[in-house]
Design a protein around this motif. Structure first.
Motif, PDB file in Angstrom:
ATOM      1  N   PRO A  58       0.793  -1.241   0.000  1.00 45.77           N
ATOM      2  CA  PRO A  58       0.000   0.000   0.000  1.00 45.77           C
ATOM      3  C   PRO A  58       0.824   1.290   0.000  1.00 45.77           C
ATOM      4  CG  PRO A  58      -0.989  -1.607   1.466  1.00 45.77           C
ATOM      5  CD  PRO A  58       0.307  -2.196   1.021  1.00 45.77           C
ATOM      6  N   TYR A 156      -1.106   1.483   7.803  1.00 46.81           N
ATOM      7  CA  TYR A 156      -2.153   1.421   6.787  1.00 46.81           C
ATOM      8  C   TYR A 156      -3.067   0.240   7.083  1.00 46.81           C
ATOM      9  CZ  TYR A 156      -4.632   0.727   2.429  1.00 46.81           C
ATOM     10  OH  TYR A 156      -5.630   0.562   1.500  1.00 46.81           O
ATOM     11  N   ASP A 158      -7.012  -1.589   5.597  1.00 49.21           N
ATOM     12  CA  ASP A 158      -8.225  -1.513   4.793  1.00 49.21           C
ATOM     13  C   ASP A 158      -9.027  -2.794   4.932  1.00 49.21           C
ATOM     14  OD1 ASP A 158      -7.457  -3.496   2.881  1.00 49.21           O
ATOM     15  OD2 ASP A 158      -6.494  -2.022   1.611  1.00 49.21           O
ATOM     16  N   GLN A 176     -10.670   2.397   3.917  1.00 53.87           N
ATOM     17  CA  GLN A 176      -9.233   2.433   4.175  1.00 53.87           C
ATOM     18  C   GLN A 176      -8.879   3.579   5.114  1.00 53.87           C
ATOM     19  OE1 GLN A 176      -8.011   5.079   0.204  1.00 53.87           O
ATOM     20  NE2 GLN A 176      -7.174   3.045   0.441  1.00 53.87           N
ATOM     21  N   GLY A 235       3.838   4.384  -3.150  1.00 53.51           N
ATOM     22  CA  GLY A 235       2.579   3.805  -2.702  1.00 53.51           C
ATOM     23  C   GLY A 235       1.448   4.805  -2.859  1.00 53.51           C
ATOM     24  N   PRO A 237      -2.287   4.239  -2.298  1.00 52.26           N
ATOM     25  CA  PRO A 237      -3.402   3.346  -1.989  1.00 52.26           C
ATOM     26  C   PRO A 237      -4.767   4.013  -2.074  1.00 52.26           C
ATOM     27  CG  PRO A 237      -2.446   4.151   0.043  1.00 52.26           C
ATOM     28  CD  PRO A 237      -1.614   4.723  -1.081  1.00 52.26           C
TER      29      PRO A 237
END
Length: 335
Positions: A58, A156, A158, A176, A235, A237
Motif C-alpha cells: 500500500p 495502513y 483496509d 481504508q 505507494g 493506496p
C-alpha cells in the motif's frame, strides 16, 4: 536479474518544455539500470527473497506509469502457515524510481533520501510488517506498519467486501485508513510529518453488460504545518485517483482537502471485442485554496498476440484558470 533502459529519440532535446521528465533522469537524459537482481528461496509455506526487486504494497510500490517502475533493495519474507492468513515482513534499504523518489530516481538511494528526509536523518531504512486475513466470507482485511526508527512510522489498514448482489451484479465495498507520524531525528529536528487519510469506495459490476461503475472518496486531515509525503515510496493506496494526477501533485495543498471520483469501465468483450476495455472517470480535488477537476478517458486492448496497448487522455482544469492535458500511448510486448 532484470535490466532496464529508457531512451529518448532525440526529437525534443533542444526544448526542455517538450521533454517528459518522468521518463528520464533528473538531467533529462536517458539512463539504464540493473533494476532487479535477487535470490528467492521457498520452503513449505515460507518464501524468502533478498536483493533488488519489485515490491507492491500500500505505501511502497512500483507505480508503473512510465518506462521504468519503482524498484527496491530489500529482504522480504512471506509466510502462509496460519489458515486464511498471509504474514509479511520486509526490510527495505534503498529505492529507485522516477518520479516518486525525491532523490535521484535513476539510481538506488536510501529510503530516507527517497522520502526527502535524508538531509535530516542520513541513510535510513524502512522495516514493514503486515497481516492479510481472508477468513471472513467475501471479506479481506489487511494491516501494515512501516517503521523507520529515525524518520517516521506509518500504519495502513483496509477492509474489502465483495459479493454477488444479484445473479448478474457483483458489489464491492471498501474502506481504508492510513497515518504518518514523525519520530527520532525528524522529530528532534522540529520537522513534522503528522497526518492521516481515510477513504471509502463502492463498485457495482455487471457481468452481462460488461459495465463496472465506481464511486470513491478520500479525505486528508487538517495540519498545514506537516510535511506531505504522499507517494514518497511509490505507494498510492487512495481509492480516488486519476490516471496521472494524485494527491502528491498538490502536496500540502491537500491538507484538509478531499477527493471524489466517479468512474465507469466497459468490457467490450460483451459486444464482441474481446480483451478490450474502455474507461472514463471524473476526479475532483478540493484543496485548501485550489480545486482541480480531472477528466480521464482510456482504452486498453491486446492489439496483437503478446502485445498489450493502452491509450489514455487526461484533462486537468484548475480553479485558478490553469489547465493541463496529456495523452499517452503505451505498448508492452511479452515474449
Amino acid at each position: 536479474a532484470k535490466f532496464y533502459t529508457t531512451n529518448g529519440l532525440g526529437l525534443n532535446e533542444d526544448d526542455g518544455r517538450e521533454v517528459n521528465s518522468l521518463m528520464f533522469n533528473p538531467d533529462g537524459d536517458s539512463f539504464s539500470l540493473l533494476g532487479q537482481a535477487y535470490v528467492s528461496y521457498k520452503i513449505a509455506n515460507t518464501q524468502f527473497k533478498v536483493g533488488r526487486q519489485q515490491i507492491d504494497t500500500p505505501l511502497a510500490g512500483s507505480d508503473d506509469i512510465r518506462m521504468i517502475p519503482n524498484l527496491f533493495e530489500a529482504y522480504l519474507l512471506v509466510n502462509t502457515d496460519v489458515k486464511d492468513t498471509t504474514l509479511i515482513a520486509a526490510h527495505v534499504t534503498k529505492m529507485s524510481g522516477m518520479p516518486d523518489s525525491s532523490a535521484n530516481g535513476s539510481k538506488f538511494e536510501s529510503m530516507s533520501d527517497a522520502a526527502g528526509l535524508g538531509g535530516i536523518v542520513g541513510n535510513e531504512s524502512v522495516t514493514a510488517v503486515a497481516a492479510i486475513y481472508a477468513g471472513i466470507p467475501n471479506t479481506t482485511i489487511q494491516v501494515w506498519d512501516y517503521y523507520a526508527n529515525e524518520m517516521l512510522n506509518a500504519i495502513y489498514a483496509d477492509i474489502v467486501y465483495e459479493n454477488k448482489a444479484t445473479e448478474d451484479l457483483t458489489l464491492t465495498l471498501a474502506g481504508q485508513y492510513y497515518t504518518y507520524k514523525e519520530q527520532g531525528k525528524v522529530k528532534d529536528a522540529g520537522a513534522k510529518v503528522n497526518y492521516n487519510v481515510m477513504g471509502a469506495k463502492i463498485a457495482l459490476a455487471s457481468e452481462k453488460s460488461g459495465l463496472t461503475g465506481t464511486v470513491a472518496y478520500n479525505q486528508v486531515s487538517d495540519d498545514p504545518t506537516s510535511t506531505p509525503v504522499f507517494g514518497a515510496w511509490g505507494g498510492y493506496p487512495e481509492y480516488a485517483f486519476a490516471e496521472e494526477f494524485w494527491m502528491y501533485s498538490m502536496g500540502a495543498e491537500m491538507f484538509d482537502g478531499s477527493v471524489v471520483k466517479a468512474g465507469l469501465d466497459f468490457d467490450l468483450g460483451t459486444v464482441g471485442f474481446a480483451d478490450r476495455t474502455l474507461s472514463a472517470a471524473y476526479v475532483g480535488f478540493d484543496g485548501r485554496t485550489v480545486d482541480v477537476d480531472v477528466y480521464d478517458v482510456a482504452y486498453t486492448c491486446e492489439a496483437f498476440k503478446n502485445l498489450n496497448m493502452k491509450v489514455a487522455y487526461e484533462y486537468q482544469e484548475y480553479s485558478n484558470d490553469n489547465e493541463n492535458s496529456l495523452i499517452k500511448v503505451v505498448g508492452k510486448y511479452s515474449f
